[in-house]
Structure formats: structure tokens, C-alpha cells
Scaffold this motif. Sequence first.
Motif, PDB file in Angstrom:
ATOM      1  N   GLY A   7      44.251  53.820  36.637  1.00 21.71           N
ATOM      2  CA  GLY A   7      45.033  54.298  37.779  1.00 21.71           C
ATOM      3  C   GLY A   7      44.784  55.771  38.052  1.00 21.71           C
ATOM      4  N   TRP A  64      45.028  51.185  29.343  1.00 20.80           N
ATOM      5  CA  TRP A  64      43.947  51.003  30.324  1.00 20.80           C
ATOM      6  C   TRP A  64      44.472  51.156  31.743  1.00 20.80           C
ATOM      7  N   LYS A  65      45.629  50.558  32.042  1.00 19.38           N
ATOM      8  CA  LYS A  65      46.168  50.623  33.397  1.00 19.38           C
ATOM      9  C   LYS A  65      46.460  52.067  33.807  1.00 19.38           C
ATOM     10  N   GLN A 101      46.554  47.440  26.773  1.00 18.77           N
ATOM     11  CA  GLN A 101      46.554  47.055  28.188  1.00 18.77           C
ATOM     12  C   GLN A 101      47.230  48.132  29.024  1.00 18.77           C
ATOM     13  N   ASP A 102      48.378  48.593  28.585  1.00 18.07           N
ATOM     14  CA  ASP A 102      49.094  49.640  29.312  1.00 18.07           C
ATOM     15  C   ASP A 102      48.284  50.925  29.372  1.00 18.07           C
ATOM     16  N   THR A 147      46.375  42.774  40.527  1.00 20.99           N
ATOM     17  CA  THR A 147      47.588  43.356  41.098  1.00 20.99           C
ATOM     18  C   THR A 147      48.334  42.362  41.977  1.00 20.99           C
ATOM     19  N   HIS A 197      41.702  45.247  41.039  1.00 17.81           N
ATOM     20  CA  HIS A 197      41.152  46.598  40.945  1.00 17.81           C
ATOM     21  C   HIS A 197      40.246  46.625  39.723  1.00 17.81           C
ATOM     22  N   GLY A 226      49.338  42.265  36.879  1.00 18.29           N
ATOM     23  CA  GLY A 226      49.631  43.189  35.787  1.00 18.29           C
ATOM     24  C   GLY A 226      48.713  43.021  34.595  1.00 18.29           C
ATOM     25  N   ASP A 227      47.973  41.921  34.534  1.00 19.63           N
ATOM     26  CA  ASP A 227      47.069  41.677  33.411  1.00 19.63           C
ATOM     27  C   ASP A 227      45.738  42.401  33.609  1.00 19.63           C
ATOM     28  N   VAL A 228      45.172  42.844  32.503  1.00 22.12           N
ATOM     29  CA  VAL A 228      43.856  43.483  32.459  1.00 22.12           C
ATOM     30  C   VAL A 228      42.898  42.498  31.811  1.00 22.12           C
ATOM     31  N   THR A 256      42.012  44.805  36.775  1.00 15.57           N
ATOM     32  CA  THR A 256      43.460  44.655  36.688  1.00 15.57           C
ATOM     33  C   THR A 256      43.879  43.825  37.891  1.00 15.57           C
TER      34      THR A 256
END
Length: 164
Positions: A146, A141-142, A138-139, A61, A101, A79-81, A59
Motif C-alpha cells: 500500500g 505485505w499489505k 500478510q498484514d 480487494t 492489486h 483482503g487476502d494476499v 492482494t
Amino acid sequence: MRGILPRAYAGWELMTSVSGASGLAFTHIDAGPFSSSDGCLPGDLTFRVRGQGAVSIGTVTQGTVRAERGPITDCIQPGDVFVASFPRADFVCRTHDARVHAMTMPAPLLAQVAGTAADGNGRPLRFLSLRPASPALQDQWKVTAGFAGQLLANPEAARSSLVI
């Protein structure tokens, strides 16, 4: 850094000089079956990505990452994975003042949890794109990465086999 990055990001080989680069920093937490890494890559750096037996999902950041795979170039923004490395990968990544990350796991572990383990019935994992299939994935995964990263940041939790 040349020794650490290929292990943490599953095959990233630094191709540019980093002499005089200030702010180059890296945190790596090994949790046995998977790891969590956070790299601050200042300036403009170029990496050759040669896949190993692991999958690394990053990801961004801060800054940007350009993944150049022949005629295809993915421009990854904060913000992209993206799939930073996978078995048999062979491409170039160029970073600009990036912070990435990443969660890295052996490919067989990912295949097992994805339900495609090599048990004779499943197909091997293939990545048709470096990007998630949808914004919702994507969201997801984040949030998942996290949560895992926060758990591993607690040394007591990181030592717990139940947590891992």
C-alpha cells in the motif's frame, strides 16, 4: 487486455472471452525494477498462469480468485494476499468480479532482497504455498504494498531514483 495482463501479472494469459464485459479496467505503473498494477476483472474470467522470470504478489480487494494447482485449490477472498505468479508457475486462476492489486518484480531482485541471491551460497527461492506464512506477514505485505502504491501514484515520486 490480452497484451497487458501477461506483463503486469507476470504471465497471466486470459483464456475466456471478454466481449460485452463492462467494467474491465486496468492501471499499471512501471517503476523500473518493479511495477504496481490494479486490475478490475468483472464477471467470471479464467486465466492460465505460466510463470516468467518475475514474481507477482497480489492482494484481492474485491470479489474472489480461485487458484487451481492440480489437486490444490486456493480460494482467495477480499483482503487476502497471494503469490499470483512466480518462475515456472503453471496453474489456472478463475476470478469472479475481482479487483486485484499486484506488485511485480524480477525474481533475481526478490532473491537479492530476501538474502537468497544466486551468489553460490544461497538457495533459489521456492514458494511452498501461494499464501503468506502467517496473518502478521500478510498484514505486513499489505502495508508495504500500500505504501509503495501510494508513492508510485505520485508522478514526481515515481520518477525519483531515490524513492525507487
